[in-house]
Design a protein around this motif. Sequence first.
Motif, PDB file in Angstrom:
ATOM      1  N   CYS A  91      29.119  40.363  44.385  1.00 30.55           N
ATOM      2  CA  CYS A  91      29.374  38.806  43.889  1.00 30.55           C
ATOM      3  C   CYS A  91      30.938  38.234  44.709  1.00 30.55           C
ATOM      4  O   CYS A  91      31.636  39.586  44.625  1.00 30.55           O
ATOM      5  CB  CYS A  91      29.236  39.657  42.703  1.00 30.55           C
ATOM      6  SG  CYS A  91      30.967  38.722  41.535  1.00 30.55           S
ATOM      7  N   ALA A  92      30.652  37.211  44.578  1.00 29.39           N
ATOM      8  CA  ALA A  92      31.884  36.777  45.587  1.00 29.39           C
ATOM      9  C   ALA A  92      32.445  36.300  44.306  1.00 29.39           C
ATOM     10  O   ALA A  92      32.372  35.480  43.773  1.00 29.39           O
ATOM     11  CB  ALA A  92      32.004  36.079  47.023  1.00 29.39           C
ATOM     12  N   ALA A  93      33.999  36.570  44.647  1.00 24.77           N
ATOM     13  CA  ALA A  93      35.147  35.724  43.377  1.00 24.77           C
ATOM     14  C   ALA A  93      36.461  35.094  44.351  1.00 24.77           C
ATOM     15  O   ALA A  93      36.507  35.786  45.582  1.00 24.77           O
ATOM     16  CB  ALA A  93      36.056  36.989  43.738  1.00 24.77           C
ATOM     17  N   SER A  94      36.760  34.134  43.568  1.00 26.46           N
ATOM     18  CA  SER A  94      37.498  33.264  44.152  1.00 26.46           C
ATOM     19  C   SER A  94      38.864  33.313  43.953  1.00 26.46           C
ATOM     20  O   SER A  94      39.623  33.147  45.061  1.00 26.46           O
ATOM     21  CB  SER A  94      37.054  31.751  43.301  1.00 26.46           C
ATOM     22  OG  SER A  94      37.311  31.634  41.995  1.00 26.46           O
ATOM     23  N   LYS A  95      39.281  34.378  43.628  1.00 30.21           N
ATOM     24  CA  LYS A  95      40.390  35.596  42.964  1.00 30.21           C
ATOM     25  C   LYS A  95      40.999  35.710  44.120  1.00 30.21           C
ATOM     26  O   LYS A  95      40.630  36.692  44.282  1.00 30.21           O
ATOM     27  CB  LYS A  95      40.853  35.142  41.795  1.00 30.21           C
ATOM     28  CG  LYS A  95      41.599  35.157  41.145  1.00 30.21           C
ATOM     29  CD  LYS A  95      42.351  34.068  40.238  1.00 30.21           C
ATOM     30  CE  LYS A  95      43.770  33.430  39.641  1.00 30.21           C
ATOM     31  NZ  LYS A  95      43.966  32.297  39.414  1.00 30.21           N
ATOM     32  N   ARG A  96      41.906  35.263  44.337  1.00 26.96           N
ATOM     33  CA  ARG A  96      43.788  35.510  45.795  1.00 26.96           C
ATOM     34  C   ARG A  96      43.533  37.579  44.620  1.00 26.96           C
ATOM     35  O   ARG A  96      43.585  38.278  45.995  1.00 26.96           O
ATOM     36  CB  ARG A  96      44.171  35.241  46.501  1.00 26.96           C
ATOM     37  CG  ARG A  96      43.823  34.199  47.412  1.00 26.96           C
ATOM     38  CD  ARG A  96      44.890  32.746  47.717  1.00 26.96           C
ATOM     39  NE  ARG A  96      45.713  33.781  48.401  1.00 26.96           N
ATOM     40  CZ  ARG A  96      46.956  33.511  48.814  1.00 26.96           C
ATOM     41  NH1 ARG A  96      47.333  32.429  48.602  1.00 26.96           N
ATOM     42  NH2 ARG A  96      47.748  33.692  49.346  1.00 26.96           N
ATOM     43  N   THR A  97      43.616  37.267  43.392  1.00 22.83           N
ATOM     44  CA  THR A  97      43.820  38.734  43.059  1.00 22.83           C
ATOM     45  C   THR A  97      43.094  39.707  42.499  1.00 22.83           C
ATOM     46  O   THR A  97      43.079  40.854  41.525  1.00 22.83           O
ATOM     47  CB  THR A  97      45.436  38.118  41.775  1.00 22.83           C
ATOM     48  OG1 THR A  97      44.612  37.577  40.661  1.00 22.83           O
ATOM     49  CG2 THR A  97      46.556  37.965  42.307  1.00 22.83           C
ATOM     50  N   ASP A 108      42.241  41.622  43.243  1.00 22.42           N
ATOM     51  CA  ASP A 108      42.196  43.619  43.549  1.00 22.42           C
ATOM     52  C   ASP A 108      42.864  43.966  41.432  1.00 22.42           C
ATOM     53  O   ASP A 108      42.788  45.282  40.651  1.00 22.42           O
ATOM     54  CB  ASP A 108      43.015  44.412  43.991  1.00 22.42           C
ATOM     55  CG  ASP A 108      44.493  43.664  43.903  1.00 22.42           C
ATOM     56  OD1 ASP A 108      45.573  44.245  44.218  1.00 22.42           O
ATOM     57  OD2 ASP A 108      44.800  42.080  43.885  1.00 22.42           O
ATOM     58  N   ARG A 109      43.318  42.578  40.743  1.00 17.79           N
ATOM     59  CA  ARG A 109      43.428  43.488  39.333  1.00 17.79           C
ATOM     60  C   ARG A 109      42.438  42.798  38.361  1.00 17.79           C
ATOM     61  O   ARG A 109      42.552  42.946  37.427  1.00 17.79           O
ATOM     62  CB  ARG A 109      44.660  42.310  39.058  1.00 17.79           C
ATOM     63  CG  ARG A 109      45.553  42.856  39.468  1.00 17.79           C
ATOM     64  CD  ARG A 109      46.530  44.046  39.298  1.00 17.79           C
ATOM     65  NE  ARG A 109      47.837  44.450  40.429  1.00 17.79           N
ATOM     66  CZ  ARG A 109      48.325  45.361  39.776  1.00 17.79           C
ATOM     67  NH1 ARG A 109      48.684  44.895  38.638  1.00 17.79           N
ATOM     68  NH2 ARG A 109      49.742  45.067  40.170  1.00 17.79           N
ATOM     69  N   TYR A 110      41.293  43.507  39.284  1.00 16.38           N
ATOM     70  CA  TYR A 110      40.083  42.439  38.110  1.00 16.38           C
ATOM     71  C   TYR A 110      39.386  43.755  37.680  1.00 16.38           C
ATOM     72  O   TYR A 110      39.020  44.709  39.339  1.00 16.38           O
ATOM     73  CB  TYR A 110      39.260  41.474  38.681  1.00 16.38           C
ATOM     74  CG  TYR A 110      39.961  39.506  38.394  1.00 16.38           C
ATOM     75  CD1 TYR A 110      40.768  39.319  38.950  1.00 16.38           C
ATOM     76  CD2 TYR A 110      39.370  39.568  36.984  1.00 16.38           C
ATOM     77  CE1 TYR A 110      41.110  37.668  38.741  1.00 16.38           C
ATOM     78  CE2 TYR A 110      40.355  38.048  37.262  1.00 16.38           C
ATOM     79  CZ  TYR A 110      41.053  37.650  37.671  1.00 16.38           C
ATOM     80  OH  TYR A 110      42.021  36.435  37.603  1.00 16.38           O
ATOM     81  N   SER A 111      38.324  44.238  36.809  1.00 15.78           N
ATOM     82  CA  SER A 111      37.910  45.265  36.823  1.00 15.78           C
ATOM     83  C   SER A 111      36.589  44.412  36.780  1.00 15.78           C
ATOM     84  O   SER A 111      35.712  43.428  36.238  1.00 15.78           O
ATOM     85  CB  SER A 111      37.555  45.957  34.720  1.00 15.78           C
ATOM     86  OG  SER A 111      38.953  46.665  35.423  1.00 15.78           O
ATOM     87  N   MET A 112      35.542  45.215  37.490  1.00  8.01           N
ATOM     88  CA  MET A 112      34.026  44.687  37.706  1.00  8.01           C
ATOM     89  C   MET A 112      33.382  45.336  37.855  1.00  8.01           C
ATOM     90  O   MET A 112      33.786  46.464  37.050  1.00  8.01           O
ATOM     91  CB  MET A 112      33.968  44.191  39.341  1.00  8.01           C
ATOM     92  CG  MET A 112      34.915  43.316  40.278  1.00  8.01           C
ATOM     93  SD  MET A 112      35.162  41.387  39.989  1.00  8.01           S
ATOM     94  CE  MET A 112      34.036  40.841  40.174  1.00  8.01           C
ATOM     95  N   ALA A 113      31.856  44.425  36.712  1.00  8.86           N
ATOM     96  CA  ALA A 113      30.869  45.472  36.469  1.00  8.86           C
ATOM     97  C   ALA A 113      29.959  43.932  36.168  1.00  8.86           C
ATOM     98  O   ALA A 113      30.113  43.015  36.943  1.00  8.86           O
ATOM     99  CB  ALA A 113      30.968  44.778  34.836  1.00  8.86           C
ATOM    100  N   ASP A 129      34.921  45.697  48.410  1.00 10.27           N
ATOM    101  CA  ASP A 129      36.031  45.012  48.694  1.00 10.27           C
ATOM    102  C   ASP A 129      37.045  44.818  49.062  1.00 10.27           C
ATOM    103  O   ASP A 129      36.468  42.630  48.006  1.00 10.27           O
ATOM    104  CB  ASP A 129      34.558  44.584  50.111  1.00 10.27           C
ATOM    105  CG  ASP A 129      35.623  44.552  51.973  1.00 10.27           C
ATOM    106  OD1 ASP A 129      36.737  44.532  51.890  1.00 10.27           O
ATOM    107  OD2 ASP A 129      34.759  44.900  52.542  1.00 10.27           O
ATOM    108  N   ILE A 130      38.168  44.982  48.661  1.00  4.94           N
ATOM    109  CA  ILE A 130      39.267  43.888  48.359  1.00  4.94           C
ATOM    110  C   ILE A 130      39.781  42.897  48.797  1.00  4.94           C
ATOM    111  O   ILE A 130      39.763  41.882  49.018  1.00  4.94           O
ATOM    112  CB  ILE A 130      40.956  44.701  47.605  1.00  4.94           C
ATOM    113  CG1 ILE A 130      40.359  45.520  46.998  1.00  4.94           C
ATOM    114  CG2 ILE A 130      41.875  44.222  47.838  1.00  4.94           C
ATOM    115  CD1 ILE A 130      39.934  45.272  45.754  1.00  4.94           C
TER     116      ILE A 130
END
Length: 127
Positions: free
Chosen positions: A22-28, A30-35, A73-74
Amino acid sequence: QVQLVESGGGFIQPGGSLRVSCAASKRTFDRYSMAWFRQSQGKEREFVAAIMWDNGRIYYADSVKGRFTISRDIAKNTVYLQMNSLKPEDTALYYCAATTKILYGTNYYRFGSYDYWGQGTQVTVSS
């Protein structure tokens, strides 16, 4: 707001392994809990695994404990779900979810706790 894009799903035989991403667009990131959640045809969406941003805790559904591993992987803004010893009952559409909220108690397994969702990637386990 963050966009989530899942990939890596496919067709696999029972007992096999697969890794979805799952690739996230946000540069922050590391401040997201992921599930990860999954939904089989005719069933409700169910919790699979989660990793919390505030304390690093990891949680798994009992049905996947010992077989699945969630990691992140941050640097790549990506969260993974490594799935081993796959069973036909693991067949589902796998969704990635994210939130910036700190989740207390058992809220990590509630799909309503997450604010952002991907479109899903299909995993089919069959002989």
